[in-house]
Scaffold this motif. Sequence first.
Motif, short mmCIF file in Angstrom:
data_model
loop_
_atom_site.label_atom_id
_atom_site.label_comp_id
_atom_site.label_asym_id
_atom_site.label_seq_id
_atom_site.Cartn_x
_atom_site.Cartn_y
_atom_site.Cartn_z
N PRO A 171 13.04 -11.97 -15.90
CA PRO A 171 11.80 -11.51 -16.54
C PRO A 171 10.88 -12.66 -16.94
O PRO A 171 9.65 -12.52 -16.88
CB PRO A 171 12.31 -10.74 -17.77
N THR B 68 15.70 -10.03 -23.48
CA THR B 68 16.33 -9.43 -22.31
C THR B 68 17.68 -10.03 -21.99
O THR B 68 18.50 -9.39 -21.33
CB THR B 68 15.43 -9.59 -21.07
N ARG C 126 13.18 -14.26 -23.06
CA ARG C 126 14.53 -14.74 -22.70
C ARG C 126 15.57 -14.24 -23.71
O ARG C 126 16.65 -13.80 -23.33
CB ARG C 126 14.51 -16.27 -22.65
N ARG D 114 18.06 -12.37 -19.95
CA ARG D 114 18.01 -12.75 -18.53
C ARG D 114 16.84 -13.69 -18.27
O ARG D 114 15.87 -13.72 -19.04
CB ARG D 114 17.86 -11.50 -17.66
N ARG E 97 24.24 -10.63 -13.85
CA ARG E 97 23.80 -9.26 -14.10
C ARG E 97 24.92 -8.43 -14.71
O ARG E 97 24.92 -7.21 -14.62
CB ARG E 97 23.31 -8.62 -12.80
N PRO F 187 22.40 -9.57 -24.73
CA PRO F 187 21.07 -9.47 -25.31
C PRO F 187 21.09 -8.60 -26.54
O PRO F 187 21.84 -7.64 -26.65
CB PRO F 187 20.24 -8.84 -24.18
N LEU G 149 8.97 -3.67 -20.47
CA LEU G 149 8.76 -4.90 -19.71
C LEU G 149 7.56 -4.77 -18.79
O LEU G 149 6.75 -5.71 -18.68
CB LEU G 149 10.02 -5.22 -18.90
N ASN H 49 20.27 -5.23 -19.40
CA ASN H 49 19.01 -5.78 -19.86
C ASN H 49 18.72 -5.25 -21.27
O ASN H 49 18.84 -4.05 -21.52
CB ASN H 49 17.89 -5.37 -18.90
#
Length: 284
Positions: A264, A259, A256, A261, A133, A18, A144, A137
């Motif tokens: 979220p 982060t 997207r 990921r 993971r 990210p 967030l 992040n």
Amino acid sequence: MKPERAASAPESGVEPGPVAGSAQWCAETRAARGAPPPRAAARALAAMIATALACLAAASLLSLAVVRIGFDLWAGIDPFLPPERRPFLGAVELAHRAFAVDALRQVFLAALVIGIAVRRAGAGWRARLALDRERPNGMRPVALLALLLVWPVLHIAWVTGTAEVFGASFGRHVRLSPFLSPAAVAAWLVYLALLAPVAEELLMRGELYARAREGLGPAGAILATAAIFAAAHVSSFGLARPVSLVPLALALGWLRWRTGRLWPCVALHGWSNLALVAYLLWPE
């Protein structure tokens, strides 16, 4: 702590870690604009549209077939009877079948998307769908959380305002079907806040976003997935429903990218759905 930027994207098409900051966004966007030729961008966009259509159509057909055959067998009805010989099912039965079709469609959609990701990325399918993971992040938890708290207000205002402008009924005077049992209503809320967001985000900000990054870059991926997400919600309301979802679609794409990921995006999608429904169903 801000993550380090990867030197280049892996060959599988999975995006690097990210990114954070406007300078890095601009640099990555300029690189994306200069690197992929127009044909690569067109191929990526065509692949996204084809994948979306195929997955949505297959999930719909599978859910219709399973519900038709399964509910008929449960009720002792031959599922292959011609329409003129089929018994009348009643409003309650039809309402339950309609909900079952919607729920199973999302289950099949999620399974199809995961299958496609496994086929394309093998053991790296979680990274392709942004479910791993391993990378940190790219957004602070406080930021967030603030977005999750503020966004439903903006979403409700935009959706209801859009409904007023287009004269549509989806943003006002909404009522639950009286033919749904309390258990069905509870299941519908779970579907709305969890099942549908998970399946739709796996497709849009998961597989389609990964394909878009291969030929369109981050900005193009956000815009392309937002356009497909909005177009997928065309209904009897015409353009009113897609237009009402454009800000949410853009926010989900940005989240997207920001982060790195998918979870979220699922959280924001589900929370927006739940907040909007609670607002519309709240007794006056």
